[in-house]
Design a protein around this motif. Structure first.
Motif, PDB file in Angstrom:
ATOM      1  N   VAL A   9       0.843  -1.209   0.000  1.00 43.59           N
ATOM      2  CA  VAL A   9       0.000   0.000   0.000  1.00 43.59           C
ATOM      3  C   VAL A   9       0.873   1.252   0.000  1.00 43.59           C
ATOM      4  CG1 VAL A   9      -1.648   1.339   1.380  1.00 43.59           C
ATOM      5  CG2 VAL A   9      -1.990  -1.109   1.073  1.00 43.59           C
ATOM      6  N   MET A  10       1.932   1.243   0.807  1.00 41.11           N
ATOM      7  CA  MET A  10       2.824   2.406   0.880  1.00 41.11           C
ATOM      8  C   MET A  10       3.537   2.638  -0.452  1.00 41.11           C
ATOM      9  SD  MET A  10       4.437   1.801   4.635  1.00 41.11           S
ATOM     10  CE  MET A  10       5.220   3.387   4.868  1.00 41.11           C
ATOM     11  N   ALA A  12       2.485   1.666  -3.452  1.00 43.11           N
ATOM     12  CA  ALA A  12       1.505   2.048  -4.466  1.00 43.11           C
ATOM     13  C   ALA A  12       1.095   3.511  -4.349  1.00 43.11           C
ATOM     14  CB  ALA A  12       0.278   1.151  -4.362  1.00 43.11           C
ATOM     15  N   SER A  13       1.078   4.047  -3.132  1.00 44.11           N
ATOM     16  CA  SER A  13       0.627   5.432  -2.949  1.00 44.11           C
ATOM     17  C   SER A  13       1.613   6.437  -3.538  1.00 44.11           C
ATOM     18  CB  SER A  13       0.411   5.741  -1.476  1.00 44.11           C
ATOM     19  OG  SER A  13       1.632   6.047  -0.841  1.00 44.11           O
ATOM     20  N   LYS A  15       3.543   8.360  -1.968  1.00 46.69           N
ATOM     21  CA  LYS A  15       3.740   9.517  -1.089  1.00 46.69           C
ATOM     22  C   LYS A  15       3.779   9.030   0.360  1.00 46.69           C
ATOM     23  CE  LYS A  15      -1.208  10.633  -0.792  1.00 46.69           C
ATOM     24  NZ  LYS A  15      -1.483  10.307   0.589  1.00 46.69           N
ATOM     25  N   MET A  17       2.731   8.273   4.024  1.00 50.77           N
ATOM     26  CA  MET A  17       1.393   8.012   4.558  1.00 50.77           C
ATOM     27  C   MET A  17       1.437   7.834   6.063  1.00 50.77           C
ATOM     28  SD  MET A  17      -0.053   5.209   1.837  1.00 50.77           S
ATOM     29  CE  MET A  17      -1.777   5.390   2.296  1.00 50.77           C
ATOM     30  N   GLU A  21      -4.121   6.263   7.397  1.00 49.74           N
ATOM     31  CA  GLU A  21      -4.345   6.249   5.945  1.00 49.74           C
ATOM     32  C   GLU A  21      -4.035   4.867   5.370  1.00 49.74           C
ATOM     33  OE1 GLU A  21      -3.134  10.866   4.886  1.00 49.74           O
ATOM     34  OE2 GLU A  21      -1.559   9.349   4.931  1.00 49.74           O
ATOM     35  N   ILE A  22      -2.971   4.257   5.860  1.00 50.57           N
ATOM     36  CA  ILE A  22      -2.605   2.917   5.392  1.00 50.57           C
ATOM     37  C   ILE A  22      -3.689   1.922   5.779  1.00 50.57           C
ATOM     38  CG2 ILE A  22      -0.931   1.036   5.629  1.00 50.57           C
ATOM     39  CD1 ILE A  22       1.171   3.300   6.211  1.00 50.57           C
ATOM     40  N   ALA A  25      -6.686   2.353   3.488  1.00 51.79           N
ATOM     41  CA  ALA A  25      -6.410   1.903   2.124  1.00 51.79           C
ATOM     42  C   ALA A  25      -6.282   0.382   2.037  1.00 51.79           C
ATOM     43  CB  ALA A  25      -5.126   2.552   1.609  1.00 51.79           C
ATOM     44  N   GLU A  55       7.269   6.252   4.458  1.00 54.32           N
ATOM     45  CA  GLU A  55       7.326   5.793   3.072  1.00 54.32           C
ATOM     46  C   GLU A  55       8.394   4.719   2.971  1.00 54.32           C
ATOM     47  OE1 GLU A  55       8.313   9.148   0.617  1.00 54.32           O
ATOM     48  OE2 GLU A  55      10.390   9.182   1.280  1.00 54.32           O
TER      49      GLU A  55
END
Length: 58
Positions: A9-10, A12-13, A15, A17, A21-22, A25, A55
């Motif tokens: 997830v980190m 793919a974002s 930016k 996080m 937020e993680i 998502a 990140e």
């Protein structure tokens, strides 16, 4: 395992996080995310460029 999912997830974002937020998502509980992030921190796979946001190491 949750550690891989958090890292995915980190990455793919693209930016920094926050844990909340993680969790949103990834569809995970924030406590699980916190545990996974602690593992990733110890392994040196994530860094914090700004306060409270993380990140993957590039």
């Amino acid at each position: 395992m949750s550690v891989e999912k958090v890292l995915e997830v980190m990455t793919a974002s693209g930016k920094p996080m926050k844990a909340g937020e993680i969790a949103a998502a990834a569809g995970m509980d924030k406590k699980e995310v916190d545990k996974a992030m602690n593992v990733l921190k110890k392994e040196g796979k994530i860094v914090s460029p700004v306060r409270c946001a993380w990140e993957p190491v590039r």
